[in-house]
Motif scaffolding. Structure first.
Motif, PDB file in Angstrom:
ATOM      1  N   ASP A 105      -1.170   3.230  -4.750  1.00  0.00           N
ATOM      2  CA  ASP A 105      -0.874   2.733  -3.543  1.00  0.00           C
ATOM      3  C   ASP A 105      -0.764   1.963  -2.867  1.00  0.00           C
ATOM      4  OD1 ASP A 105       1.408   5.125  -3.621  1.00  0.00           O
ATOM      5  OD2 ASP A 105      -0.652   6.583  -2.093  1.00  0.00           O
ATOM      6  N   GLU A 106      -1.835   1.468  -3.093  1.00  0.00           N
ATOM      7  CA  GLU A 106      -2.428   0.045  -2.242  1.00  0.00           C
ATOM      8  C   GLU A 106      -2.560  -1.276  -3.540  1.00  0.00           C
ATOM      9  OE1 GLU A 106      -7.162   0.244  -2.359  1.00  0.00           O
ATOM     10  OE2 GLU A 106      -6.978   1.991  -1.093  1.00  0.00           O
ATOM     11  N   ALA A 107      -2.506  -1.072  -4.993  1.00  0.00           N
ATOM     12  CA  ALA A 107      -2.273  -1.951  -5.817  1.00  0.00           C
ATOM     13  C   ALA A 107      -0.277  -1.891  -5.186  1.00  0.00           C
ATOM     14  CB  ALA A 107      -2.123  -1.258  -6.684  1.00  0.00           C
ATOM     15  N   ILE A 108       0.463  -1.246  -4.966  1.00  0.00           N
ATOM     16  CA  ILE A 108       2.097  -1.472  -4.434  1.00  0.00           C
ATOM     17  C   ILE A 108       1.351  -2.856  -3.737  1.00  0.00           C
ATOM     18  CG2 ILE A 108       4.059  -0.456  -4.138  1.00  0.00           C
ATOM     19  CD1 ILE A 108       3.813   0.012  -7.329  1.00  0.00           C
ATOM     20  N   GLU A 109       1.470  -1.962  -2.703  1.00  0.00           N
ATOM     21  CA  GLU A 109       1.252  -3.070  -1.254  1.00  0.00           C
ATOM     22  C   GLU A 109       0.819  -4.138  -1.467  1.00  0.00           C
ATOM     23  OE1 GLU A 109      -0.396  -2.762   3.617  1.00  0.00           O
ATOM     24  OE2 GLU A 109      -1.107  -1.292   1.210  1.00  0.00           O
ATOM     25  N   LEU A 110      -0.529  -4.357  -2.554  1.00  0.00           N
ATOM     26  CA  LEU A 110      -0.838  -5.960  -2.343  1.00  0.00           C
ATOM     27  C   LEU A 110       0.028  -6.099  -3.276  1.00  0.00           C
ATOM     28  CD1 LEU A 110      -4.470  -5.098  -4.204  1.00  0.00           C
ATOM     29  CD2 LEU A 110      -3.767  -6.676  -1.564  1.00  0.00           C
ATOM     30  N   LEU A 111       0.700  -5.603  -4.076  1.00  0.00           N
ATOM     31  CA  LEU A 111       1.963  -6.530  -5.185  1.00  0.00           C
ATOM     32  C   LEU A 111       3.381  -6.320  -4.633  1.00  0.00           C
ATOM     33  CD1 LEU A 111       1.788  -4.506  -8.359  1.00  0.00           C
ATOM     34  CD2 LEU A 111       0.879  -6.944  -8.228  1.00  0.00           C
ATOM     35  N   GLN A 112       3.651  -5.999  -3.535  1.00  0.00           N
ATOM     36  CA  GLN A 112       4.936  -5.820  -2.855  1.00  0.00           C
ATOM     37  C   GLN A 112       5.134  -7.240  -1.403  1.00  0.00           C
ATOM     38  OE1 GLN A 112       5.458  -2.338  -0.800  1.00  0.00           O
ATOM     39  NE2 GLN A 112       7.835  -2.371  -1.686  1.00  0.00           N
ATOM     40  N   ASN A 113       3.637  -7.569  -1.239  1.00  0.00           N
ATOM     41  CA  ASN A 113       3.094  -8.478   0.344  1.00  0.00           C
ATOM     42  C   ASN A 113       2.476  -9.643  -0.906  1.00  0.00           C
ATOM     43  OD1 ASN A 113       3.757  -6.598   2.022  1.00  0.00           O
ATOM     44  ND2 ASN A 113       1.695  -5.755   1.927  1.00  0.00           N
ATOM     45  N   CYS A 114       3.110  -9.767  -2.236  1.00  0.00           N
ATOM     46  CA  CYS A 114       2.083 -10.872  -2.873  1.00  0.00           C
ATOM     47  C   CYS A 114       2.802 -11.667  -2.587  1.00  0.00           C
ATOM     48  CB  CYS A 114       2.039 -11.080  -4.368  1.00  0.00           C
ATOM     49  SG  CYS A 114       1.734 -12.487  -4.956  1.00  0.00           S
ATOM     50  N   LYS A 115       2.699 -13.551  -1.611  1.00  0.00           N
ATOM     51  CA  LYS A 115       3.595 -14.811  -1.783  1.00  0.00           C
ATOM     52  C   LYS A 115       3.575 -15.080  -2.627  1.00  0.00           C
ATOM     53  CE  LYS A 115       4.079 -13.114   2.270  1.00  0.00           C
ATOM     54  NZ  LYS A 115       5.245 -12.314   3.100  1.00  0.00           N
ATOM     55  N   GLY A 116       2.738 -15.243  -3.811  1.00  0.00           N
ATOM     56  CA  GLY A 116       3.176 -16.059  -4.741  1.00  0.00           C
ATOM     57  C   GLY A 116       3.480 -14.998  -6.001  1.00  0.00           C
ATOM     58  N   ARG A 117       2.928 -15.336  -7.604  1.00  0.00           N
ATOM     59  CA  ARG A 117       2.721 -14.583  -8.610  1.00  0.00           C
ATOM     60  C   ARG A 117       1.871 -13.676  -9.138  1.00  0.00           C
ATOM     61  NH1 ARG A 117       2.444 -19.543 -11.925  1.00  0.00           N
ATOM     62  NH2 ARG A 117       0.376 -19.731 -10.456  1.00  0.00           N
ATOM     63  N   VAL A 118       2.083 -13.012  -8.924  1.00  0.00           N
ATOM     64  CA  VAL A 118       1.048 -11.940 -10.296  1.00  0.00           C
ATOM     65  C   VAL A 118       0.628 -12.711 -11.442  1.00  0.00           C
ATOM     66  CG1 VAL A 118       0.549  -9.718 -10.946  1.00  0.00           C
ATOM     67  CG2 VAL A 118       2.453 -10.160  -9.073  1.00  0.00           C
ATOM     68  N   VAL A 119      -0.506 -12.326 -11.765  1.00  0.00           N
ATOM     69  CA  VAL A 119      -1.168 -13.433 -12.948  1.00  0.00           C
ATOM     70  C   VAL A 119      -1.796 -12.366 -13.750  1.00  0.00           C
ATOM     71  CG1 VAL A 119      -3.249 -14.764 -13.620  1.00  0.00           C
ATOM     72  CG2 VAL A 119      -1.734 -15.443 -11.660  1.00  0.00           C
ATOM     73  N   ASP A 148     -10.490  -5.661  -5.703  1.00  0.00           N
ATOM     74  CA  ASP A 148     -10.195  -4.629  -4.634  1.00  0.00           C
ATOM     75  C   ASP A 148      -9.675  -3.217  -4.297  1.00  0.00           C
ATOM     76  OD1 ASP A 148     -10.306  -7.367  -2.589  1.00  0.00           O
ATOM     77  OD2 ASP A 148      -9.374  -8.022  -4.536  1.00  0.00           O
ATOM     78  N   VAL A 149      -8.933  -3.165  -6.215  1.00  0.00           N
ATOM     79  CA  VAL A 149      -7.836  -2.160  -6.086  1.00  0.00           C
ATOM     80  C   VAL A 149      -8.233  -2.074  -7.394  1.00  0.00           C
ATOM     81  CG1 VAL A 149      -6.111  -0.524  -6.689  1.00  0.00           C
ATOM     82  CG2 VAL A 149      -6.473  -2.206  -4.547  1.00  0.00           C
ATOM     83  N   PHE A 150      -8.823  -0.361  -8.278  1.00  0.00           N
ATOM     84  CA  PHE A 150      -9.120  -0.007  -9.314  1.00  0.00           C
ATOM     85  C   PHE A 150      -8.290   0.925 -10.650  1.00  0.00           C
ATOM     86  CE2 PHE A 150     -11.222   3.059 -11.961  1.00  0.00           C
ATOM     87  CZ  PHE A 150     -11.296   2.403 -13.414  1.00  0.00           C
ATOM     88  N   LEU A 151      -7.382   0.403 -10.351  1.00  0.00           N
ATOM     89  CA  LEU A 151      -6.602   1.819 -11.312  1.00  0.00           C
ATOM     90  C   LEU A 151      -6.774   2.151 -12.693  1.00  0.00           C
ATOM     91  CD1 LEU A 151      -2.977   0.308 -11.200  1.00  0.00           C
ATOM     92  CD2 LEU A 151      -4.034   1.712  -9.565  1.00  0.00           C
ATOM     93  N   ASP A 152      -7.648   3.103 -12.840  1.00  0.00           N
ATOM     94  CA  ASP A 152      -7.448   4.260 -13.884  1.00  0.00           C
ATOM     95  C   ASP A 152      -6.963   4.287 -14.869  1.00  0.00           C
ATOM     96  OD1 ASP A 152      -9.779   5.624 -15.501  1.00  0.00           O
ATOM     97  OD2 ASP A 152     -10.742   6.972 -13.427  1.00  0.00           O
ATOM     98  N   THR A 153      -7.465   3.924 -16.573  1.00  0.00           N
ATOM     99  CA  THR A 153      -6.607   4.308 -17.385  1.00  0.00           C
ATOM    100  C   THR A 153      -7.652   5.290 -18.348  1.00  0.00           C
ATOM    101  OG1 THR A 153      -6.921   2.314 -18.419  1.00  0.00           O
ATOM    102  CG2 THR A 153      -4.584   2.555 -17.019  1.00  0.00           C
ATOM    103  N   THR A 154      -8.296   6.149 -17.811  1.00  0.00           N
ATOM    104  CA  THR A 154      -9.247   6.374 -18.869  1.00  0.00           C
ATOM    105  C   THR A 154      -8.492   7.585 -19.714  1.00  0.00           C
ATOM    106  OG1 THR A 154     -11.162   6.463 -17.014  1.00  0.00           O
ATOM    107  CG2 THR A 154     -11.311   7.964 -18.879  1.00  0.00           C
TER     108      THR A 154
END
Length: 320
Positions: A32-46, A135-141
């Protein structure tokens, strides 16, 4: 004795499918935190990565761009040799790495942090430098790679790919991204045509065969032959569509009648024929033809007859 190729393939598929099922258990508040960051991104996603993870990052970029999230790829090694200029002030950076401790990744992390950009990690190591600094860790173990030596990135890259797809689809739905928006980014090829090509575009250059209800059988045959679409519309004085006659209708009529001198269009036409509005998608016309086992449709603009769309038109456009 070595397993057969088929059994090896089945084992690989089963292992990767199990890893994806397990991935569901790793979705938590961090997503959810990752999505919030991406939604509020004013530039691009690198997106950045090294090795096989860099290829996954490139695919995620392609998916983001095609679904309305502006993105760009930056190779982690190239970033250390000049490409770091790709990252702009308002960008959010996603780093993809199985170990999270690759030398290039470790060198890149403090540079991104010093720029003040927010950093999302997609990694299979929750104790890695990348996981701890992000800032946000998405686990793909994953428990094990599908590789028999547990070395070649296989299951792990599949998990990374699915996590990227989950982010992209979530952003799509939250933005209300629809098929019309999708079409803007996919104007070429069959996919694009299915999303934007309209009946009017396809039939615009076709002949528009038509007869009046009282015209003779001979005139009907001449019109169908002349226009070379295997069909003619039957219209009234205001050019409203009242019926349709196909070459199949003519053959069936000739089989039943010996006296054809007094037959008019109204005697053999199909009343209330299948038709489609000019502004409908061409793929909708194809669906109608398949449903009703026919090869052409009358095209209308309101009640007015405006032409014929033939299955051959759709074939030429690559929709079949």
């Amino acid at each position: 004795m070595p397993q057969s190729p088929k059994n090896i393939a089945l084992r690989v598929i089963a292992m990767e499918a199990a890893a994806i099922r397990d991935l569901g258990g790793l979705i938590n508040d961090h997503f959810d935190e990752a999505i919030e960051l991406l939604q509020n991104c004013k530039g691009r996603v690198v997106l950045s990565g090294i090795g096989k993870s860099s290829l996954i990052a490139q695919k995620i970029v392609a998916t983001f761009n095609s679904t309305g999230t502006p993105s760009i790829f930056m190779h982690a090694a190239d970033a250390l040799h000049g490409d770091l200029g790709i990252v702009q002030e308002n960008d959010v950076v996603i780093m993809v790495s199985k170990s999270g401790n690759s030398p290039e990744i470790k060198a890149l992390i403090p540079l991104i942090k010093n720029f003040g950009n927010r950093l999302i990690a997609i990694s299979g190591n929750n104790q890695s430098l990348l996981a701890l600094q992000a800032d946000v860790f998405l686990d793909t173990t994953v428990q094990q790679e599908a590789c028999p030596n547990n070395l070649a990135p296989t299951t792990s890259t599949t998990a990374q790919l699915v996590m990227g797809d989950a982010l992209a689809v979530c952003l799509m739905e939250l933005k209300g991204f629809r098929d019309g928006d999708f079409a803007k980014f996919h104007p070429g090829g069959t996919l694009g045509k299915k999303l934007y090509l309209r009946v009017a575009d396809v039939c615009a250059h076709n002949e528009k065969p038509s007869v009046f209800a009282d015209q003779t059988l001979k005139e009907v045959i001449v019109e169908i032959t002349k226009r070379r679409l295997g069909v003619t519309a039957v219209v009234d004085e205001q050019h409203n569509l009242t019926g349709i006659i196909t070459d199949g209708d003519l053959r069936r009529m000739l089989e039943k009648n010996t006296d054809i001198d007094h037959i008019a269009a109204k005697d053999i036409m199909t009343r209330a024929p299948k038709s489609i509005v000019a502004e409908e998608l061409a793929v909708t016309a194809l669906d109608m033809m398949r449903k009703h086992s026919i090869t052409q449709l009358a095209v209308t603009n309101g009640t007015k007859y405006s032409g014929i769309i033939h299955i051959h038109d759709l074939l030429k456009e690559g929709l079949i």
